[in-house]
Design an enzyme around this catalytic site. Structure first.
Site, PDB file in Angstrom:
ATOM      1  N   GLU A  42       0.673   5.747  12.421  1.00 48.93           N
ATOM      2  CA  GLU A  42      -0.721   5.359  12.692  1.00 48.93           C
ATOM      3  C   GLU A  42      -0.854   3.856  12.964  1.00 48.93           C
ATOM      4  O   GLU A  42      -1.626   3.446  13.813  1.00 48.93           O
ATOM      5  CB  GLU A  42      -1.587   5.760  11.483  1.00 48.93           C
ATOM      6  CG  GLU A  42      -3.073   5.666  11.766  1.00 48.93           C
ATOM      7  CD  GLU A  42      -3.896   6.265  10.634  1.00 48.93           C
ATOM      8  OE1 GLU A  42      -3.726   7.451  10.333  1.00 48.93           O
ATOM      9  OE2 GLU A  42      -4.707   5.507  10.038  1.00 48.93           O
ATOM     10  N   ASP A  43      -0.103   3.058  12.261  1.00 47.46           N
ATOM     11  CA  ASP A  43      -0.344   1.607  12.296  1.00 47.46           C
ATOM     12  C   ASP A  43       0.779   0.760  12.871  1.00 47.46           C
ATOM     13  O   ASP A  43       0.665  -0.471  12.892  1.00 47.46           O
ATOM     14  CB  ASP A  43      -0.652   1.099  10.871  1.00 47.46           C
ATOM     15  CG  ASP A  43      -1.943   1.664  10.319  1.00 47.46           C
ATOM     16  OD1 ASP A  43      -2.792   2.077  11.115  1.00 47.46           O
ATOM     17  OD2 ASP A  43      -2.111   1.699   9.091  1.00 47.46           O
ATOM     18  N   HIS A  51       0.821  -1.231   0.000  1.00 41.16           N
ATOM     19  CA  HIS A  51       0.000   0.000   0.000  1.00 41.16           C
ATOM     20  C   HIS A  51       0.853   1.279   0.000  1.00 41.16           C
ATOM     21  O   HIS A  51       0.735   2.080  -0.944  1.00 41.16           O
ATOM     22  CB  HIS A  51      -0.999  -0.055   1.160  1.00 41.16           C
ATOM     23  CG  HIS A  51      -1.667   1.242   1.469  1.00 41.16           C
ATOM     24  ND1 HIS A  51      -2.488   1.888   0.568  1.00 41.16           N
ATOM     25  CD2 HIS A  51      -1.634   2.040   2.573  1.00 41.16           C
ATOM     26  CE1 HIS A  51      -2.924   3.019   1.113  1.00 41.16           C
ATOM     27  NE2 HIS A  51      -2.422   3.133   2.325  1.00 41.16           N
ATOM     28  N   HIS A  90       3.676   7.058   5.287  1.00 44.68           N
ATOM     29  CA  HIS A  90       2.488   7.729   5.812  1.00 44.68           C
ATOM     30  C   HIS A  90       1.685   6.939   6.837  1.00 44.68           C
ATOM     31  O   HIS A  90       0.987   7.518   7.653  1.00 44.68           O
ATOM     32  CB  HIS A  90       1.572   8.206   4.667  1.00 44.68           C
ATOM     33  CG  HIS A  90       0.699   7.136   4.079  1.00 44.68           C
ATOM     34  ND1 HIS A  90       1.115   6.305   3.065  1.00 44.68           N
ATOM     35  CD2 HIS A  90      -0.574   6.744   4.387  1.00 44.68           C
ATOM     36  CE1 HIS A  90       0.132   5.473   2.759  1.00 44.68           C
ATOM     37  NE2 HIS A  90      -0.895   5.708   3.549  1.00 44.68           N
ATOM     38  N   ASP A  91       1.776   5.606   6.820  1.00 44.49           N
ATOM     39  CA  ASP A  91       1.010   4.819   7.800  1.00 44.49           C
ATOM     40  C   ASP A  91       1.885   4.244   8.913  1.00 44.49           C
ATOM     41  O   ASP A  91       1.397   3.459   9.730  1.00 44.49           O
ATOM     42  CB  ASP A  91       0.269   3.672   7.086  1.00 44.49           C
ATOM     43  CG  ASP A  91      -1.071   4.116   6.492  1.00 44.49           C
ATOM     44  OD1 ASP A  91      -1.687   5.056   7.043  1.00 44.49           O
ATOM     45  OD2 ASP A  91      -1.502   3.526   5.477  1.00 44.49           O
ATOM     46  N   ASP A 132      -3.479   8.359  -1.228  1.00 43.68           N
ATOM     47  CA  ASP A 132      -3.897   7.318  -0.267  1.00 43.68           C
ATOM     48  C   ASP A 132      -5.338   6.892  -0.577  1.00 43.68           C
ATOM     49  O   ASP A 132      -5.663   5.698  -0.670  1.00 43.68           O
ATOM     50  CB  ASP A 132      -3.790   7.928   1.141  1.00 43.68           C
ATOM     51  CG  ASP A 132      -3.987   6.926   2.272  1.00 43.68           C
ATOM     52  OD1 ASP A 132      -3.745   5.724   2.076  1.00 43.68           O
ATOM     53  OD2 ASP A 132      -4.357   7.377   3.378  1.00 43.68           O
TER      54      ASP A 132
HETATM   55  N1  LIG Z   1      -9.435  -0.741   0.575  1.00 42.16           N
HETATM   56  C1  LIG Z   1      -8.697  -1.460   1.433  1.00 42.16           C
HETATM   57  N2  LIG Z   1      -8.199  -0.856   2.559  1.00 42.16           N
HETATM   58  C2  LIG Z   1      -7.461  -1.610   3.398  1.00 42.16           C
HETATM   59  C3  LIG Z   1      -7.172  -2.960   3.130  1.00 42.16           C
HETATM   60  N3  LIG Z   1      -6.385  -3.424   4.119  1.00 42.16           N
HETATM   61  C4  LIG Z   1      -6.157  -2.411   4.967  1.00 42.16           C
HETATM   62  N4  LIG Z   1      -6.816  -1.298   4.545  1.00 42.16           N
HETATM   63  C5  LIG Z   1      -6.808  -0.004   5.254  1.00 42.16           C
HETATM   64  O1  LIG Z   1      -8.048   0.135   5.897  1.00 42.16           O
HETATM   65  C6  LIG Z   1      -8.300   1.535   6.114  1.00 42.16           C
HETATM   66  C7  LIG Z   1      -9.759   1.796   5.810  1.00 42.16           C
HETATM   67  O2  LIG Z   1     -10.521   1.018   6.658  1.00 42.16           O
HETATM   68  P1  LIG Z   1     -11.435   1.680   7.772  1.00 42.16           P
HETATM   69  O3  LIG Z   1     -12.132   0.595   8.516  1.00 42.16           O
HETATM   70  O4  LIG Z   1     -12.283   2.747   7.136  1.00 42.16           O
HETATM   71  O5  LIG Z   1     -10.405   2.475   8.711  1.00 42.16           O
HETATM   72  P2  LIG Z   1      -9.527   2.061   9.968  1.00 42.16           P
HETATM   73  O6  LIG Z   1      -8.784   0.799   9.598  1.00 42.16           O
HETATM   74  O7  LIG Z   1      -8.628   3.258  10.111  1.00 42.16           O
HETATM   75  O8  LIG Z   1     -10.440   1.906  11.143  1.00 42.16           O
HETATM   76  C8  LIG Z   1      -7.358   2.315   5.209  1.00 42.16           C
HETATM   77  O9  LIG Z   1      -6.454   2.965   6.101  1.00 42.16           O
HETATM   78  P3  LIG Z   1      -5.601   4.249   5.671  1.00 42.16           P
HETATM   79  O10 LIG Z   1      -4.713   3.895   4.550  1.00 42.16           O
HETATM   80  O11 LIG Z   1      -5.003   4.758   6.928  1.00 42.16           O
HETATM   81  O12 LIG Z   1      -6.621   5.298   5.092  1.00 42.16           O
HETATM   82  P4  LIG Z   1      -7.973   5.938   5.681  1.00 42.16           P
HETATM   83  O13 LIG Z   1      -9.066   5.202   5.028  1.00 42.16           O
HETATM   84  O14 LIG Z   1      -7.945   5.777   7.171  1.00 42.16           O
HETATM   85  O15 LIG Z   1      -7.881   7.346   5.260  1.00 42.16           O
HETATM   86  C9  LIG Z   1      -6.691   1.206   4.354  1.00 42.16           C
HETATM   87  O16 LIG Z   1      -5.336   1.457   4.037  1.00 42.16           O
HETATM   88  C10 LIG Z   1      -7.717  -3.564   1.944  1.00 42.16           C
HETATM   89  O17 LIG Z   1      -7.528  -4.743   1.660  1.00 42.16           O
HETATM   90  N5  LIG Z   1      -8.461  -2.759   1.142  1.00 42.16           N
HETATM   91 MN   LIG Z   2      -2.827   4.662   3.901  1.00 40.18          MN
END
Ligand SMILES: Nc1nc2c(ncn2[C@@H]2O[C@H](COP(=O)(O)OP(=O)(O)O)[C@@H](OP(=O)(O)OP(=O)(O)O)[C@H]2O)c(=O)[nH]1
Ligand SMILES: [Mn+2]
Length: 203
Positions: free
Chosen positions: A89-90, A59, A85-86, A146
């Protein structure tokens, strides 16, 4: 014993020709690889939520690639911020660690795109809409790329445990975050708008 450098060699590199000839690591390529390696080590135990359990590092690498290949961005600090960027946070990464290795400019961009995970999810999502609109240029680029990556990923396959309604709600929320960042990058916004249009999401 080698003395500690007071300034990181990986921050906003401005390599001179003599640095390059001597094989110094202050090249743009060296600085980017340092960020790829840092992110890969930090995310090494994480997987995406897709049924294939794709390595998480795909990602941030993909987000940086969107910026360089689709948005025309070559600013090393912005590409490093995309790669990293993550991490805060992660993973267990601290902002101070990012600053020590990559400098203050990258630290600040990452601060801007990092959600406070101690807040309830609804509040976190609401704050993203609010904050995105007031972010710096670099942070807005990282946010747009993102979202583009994550929306394409949702079109590719549904994360485990997500219903079709949850996917649709993510598109609607993402459109609100993007709407606050209009005028940042034509190419990213056109690609995002195409995805919103295909889902019938009003922009
Ligand atoms: N579409 C998708 N997303 C996935 C997958 N695996 C992990 N993610 C991550 O999940 C986040 C979106 O899921 P949510 O349930 O809305 O958010 P949360 O994990 O922060 O609680 C994204 O975080 P983020 O990058 O920090 O972005 P944001 O949505 O928080 O802005 C994304 O990168 C996947 O298989 N598909
Ligand atoms: Mn991200």
């Amino acid at each position: 014993m080698q003395r500690m450098r007071s300034r990181s060699i990986y921050q906003s590199p401005r390599a001179t020709n003599s640095d390059r000839k001597e094989g110094s690591m202050t090249s743009d390529v060296g600085a980017l690889l340092e960020a790829v390696d840092f992110a890969a080590r930090k995310h090494k135990r994480q997987r995406r939520k897709d049924p294939e359990k794709t390595p998480y590092i795909n990602h941030p690498i993909g987000v940086a690639r969107i910026l360089s290949h689709e948005a025309g961005i070559s600013d090393v600090a912005i590409l490093q911020a995309a790669l990293l960027h993550d991490t805060v946070e992660d993973t267990d990464t601290q902002f101070s660690e990012i600053e020590d290795v990559f400098g203050t400019e990258v630290r600040h961009m990452i601060e801007e795109v990092t959600d406070n995970k101690s807040l309830p999810k609804e509040e976190r999502k609401r704050l993203q809409i609010e904050h995105a609109a007031h972010s710096s240029y670099g942070a807005r680029l990282v946010k747009l790329a993102d979202k583009l990556y994550n929306l394409r990923d949702l079109n590719r396959c549904r994360p485990e445990g997500w219903t079709e309604q949850r996917v649709q709600e993510y598109f609607i929320w993402a459109s609100k975050v993007v709407n606050g960042m209009r005028g940042t990058n034509t190419m990213l916004e056109a690609s995002l708008d195409q995805l919103f249009c295909e889902r019938g999401v009003e922009i």
